[in-house]
Design a protein around this motif. Structure first.
Motif, PDB file in Angstrom:
ATOM      1  N   GLN A 219       0.614   7.741   3.372  1.00  9.66           N
ATOM      2  CA  GLN A 219       1.690   7.739   4.358  1.00  9.66           C
ATOM      3  C   GLN A 219       1.163   7.539   5.773  1.00  9.66           C
ATOM      4  O   GLN A 219       1.901   7.143   6.656  1.00  9.66           O
ATOM      5  N   ILE A 220      -0.115   7.842   5.966  1.00  6.75           N
ATOM      6  CA  ILE A 220      -0.794   7.565   7.237  1.00  6.75           C
ATOM      7  C   ILE A 220      -2.038   6.777   6.887  1.00  6.75           C
ATOM      8  O   ILE A 220      -2.842   7.190   6.058  1.00  6.75           O
ATOM      9  N   SER A 221      -2.183   5.615   7.495  1.00  9.82           N
ATOM     10  CA  SER A 221      -3.362   4.805   7.201  1.00  9.82           C
ATOM     11  C   SER A 221      -4.332   4.864   8.371  1.00  9.82           C
ATOM     12  O   SER A 221      -3.944   5.120   9.510  1.00  9.82           O
ATOM     13  N   ASP A 222      -5.612   4.645   8.072  1.00 18.99           N
ATOM     14  CA  ASP A 222      -6.618   4.744   9.126  1.00 18.99           C
ATOM     15  C   ASP A 222      -6.466   3.600  10.129  1.00 18.99           C
ATOM     16  O   ASP A 222      -5.895   2.559   9.838  1.00 18.99           O
TER      17      ASP A 222
ATOM     18  N   VAL B  44      -6.553  16.409  13.536  1.00 16.78           N
ATOM     19  CA  VAL B  44      -5.818  15.251  14.056  1.00 16.78           C
ATOM     20  C   VAL B  44      -6.686  13.995  13.960  1.00 16.78           C
ATOM     21  O   VAL B  44      -6.200  12.911  13.601  1.00 16.78           O
ATOM     22  N   VAL B  45      -7.966  14.140  14.249  1.00 21.39           N
ATOM     23  CA  VAL B  45      -8.879  12.992  14.136  1.00 21.39           C
ATOM     24  C   VAL B  45      -8.935  12.534  12.682  1.00 21.39           C
ATOM     25  O   VAL B  45      -8.971  11.333  12.408  1.00 21.39           O
ATOM     26  N   TYR B  46      -8.914  13.470  11.737  1.00 27.59           N
ATOM     27  CA  TYR B  46      -8.848  13.095  10.330  1.00 27.59           C
ATOM     28  C   TYR B  46      -7.576  12.303  10.045  1.00 27.59           C
ATOM     29  O   TYR B  46      -7.610  11.287   9.341  1.00 27.59           O
TER      30      TYR B  46
ATOM     31  N   LEU C  30      -0.951  13.759   3.628  1.00 31.11           N
ATOM     32  CA  LEU C  30      -0.445  12.545   4.287  1.00 31.11           C
ATOM     33  C   LEU C  30      -1.429  11.383   4.179  1.00 31.11           C
ATOM     34  O   LEU C  30      -1.030  10.247   3.912  1.00 31.11           O
ATOM     35  N   VAL C  31      -2.692  11.655   4.358  1.00 29.98           N
ATOM     36  CA  VAL C  31      -3.691  10.586   4.291  1.00 29.98           C
ATOM     37  C   VAL C  31      -3.899  10.134   2.846  1.00 29.98           C
ATOM     38  O   VAL C  31      -3.916   8.931   2.566  1.00 29.98           O
TER      39      VAL C  31
ATOM     40  N   THR D 240      -8.205   8.778  11.520  1.00 31.24           N
ATOM     41  CA  THR D 240      -9.249   7.943  10.931  1.00 31.24           C
ATOM     42  C   THR D 240      -9.250   7.926   9.405  1.00 31.24           C
ATOM     43  O   THR D 240      -9.732   6.973   8.806  1.00 31.24           O
ATOM     44  N   GLY D 241      -8.766   9.001   8.793  1.00 30.54           N
ATOM     45  CA  GLY D 241      -8.825   9.103   7.342  1.00 30.54           C
ATOM     46  C   GLY D 241     -10.201   9.472   6.824  1.00 30.54           C
ATOM     47  O   GLY D 241     -10.438   9.470   5.618  1.00 30.54           O
ATOM     48  N   ASP D 242     -11.133   9.811   7.710  1.00 30.55           N
ATOM     49  CA  ASP D 242     -12.501  10.149   7.321  1.00 30.55           C
ATOM     50  C   ASP D 242     -12.589  11.650   7.022  1.00 30.55           C
ATOM     51  O   ASP D 242     -12.360  12.482   7.896  1.00 30.55           O
TER      52      ASP D 242
END
Length: 165
Positions: free
Chosen positions: A41-44, A112-114, A36-37, A117-119
């Motif tokens: 599709q999911i941005s930070d 979930v934090v990933y 997803l990241v 944040t995308g980190d």
């Protein structure tokens, strides 16, 4: 063998299935999060949350690891005080479930934090917990050592067809 009696093989087979199902859930969720990241599709959400999570996530991870170890050892004390092998193993299973749950919580949290944040650092924390899971796999040998079983109990546990209770 009576229908309500369990063999050593059946006990550890059930324990192993539960163990690998928990690991598979973590791995699958991590792969979905990564997809997803990476696919956009999911941005930070920015650096503000990332900085907060850089402090909170490691604390949660360390707390989960230490908490799982402490609770597992408490469960082992309770299991060792039982007289019947099946009773010991039931308490041992409960101690393992608590241990695994206290490790799964931080693993899902860091995934979930990933997502937020995308980190990749946070996904790396999840991977670290998966490695810890792989180290603490259930086995008759570990049960024997953890529970400090008698010679007779060891014989029953090492015999796949040994009746536990």
């Amino acid at each position: 063998m009576e229908p309500n009696q369990m063999t050593s093989k059946a006990y550890f087979k059930a324990l192993t299935i539960m163990y690998f199902a928990l690991i598979a859930g973590l791995v699958f969720f991590g792969i979905v999060a990564l997809f997803l990241v990476q696919s956009g599709q999911i941005s930070d959400t920015g650096d503000e949350l990332r900085n907060i999570f850089l402090f909170v996530a490691p604390l949660f991870l360390v707390g989960g690891v230490f908490g799982s170890t402490i609770m597992f050892k408490k469960g082992l004390v309770e299991a060792k005080n039982k007289t019947e092998l099946l009773e010991k193993l039931n308490f041992y299973r409960s101690a393992l479930i608590v241990r695994y749950a206290l490790l799964e919580g931080p693993a899902f949290f860091t995934t979930v934090v990933y997502l937020i944040t995308g980190d990749l650092l946070f996904l790396g924390m999840t991977a670290l917990i998966i490695v810890i899971f792989l180290i603490i796999n259930p086995s008759p040998e570990k049960a024997i050592n953890d529970l400090e079983l008698s010679y007779e109990e060891k014989q029953v546990l090492n015999d796949e067809e040994g009746i536990l209770g």
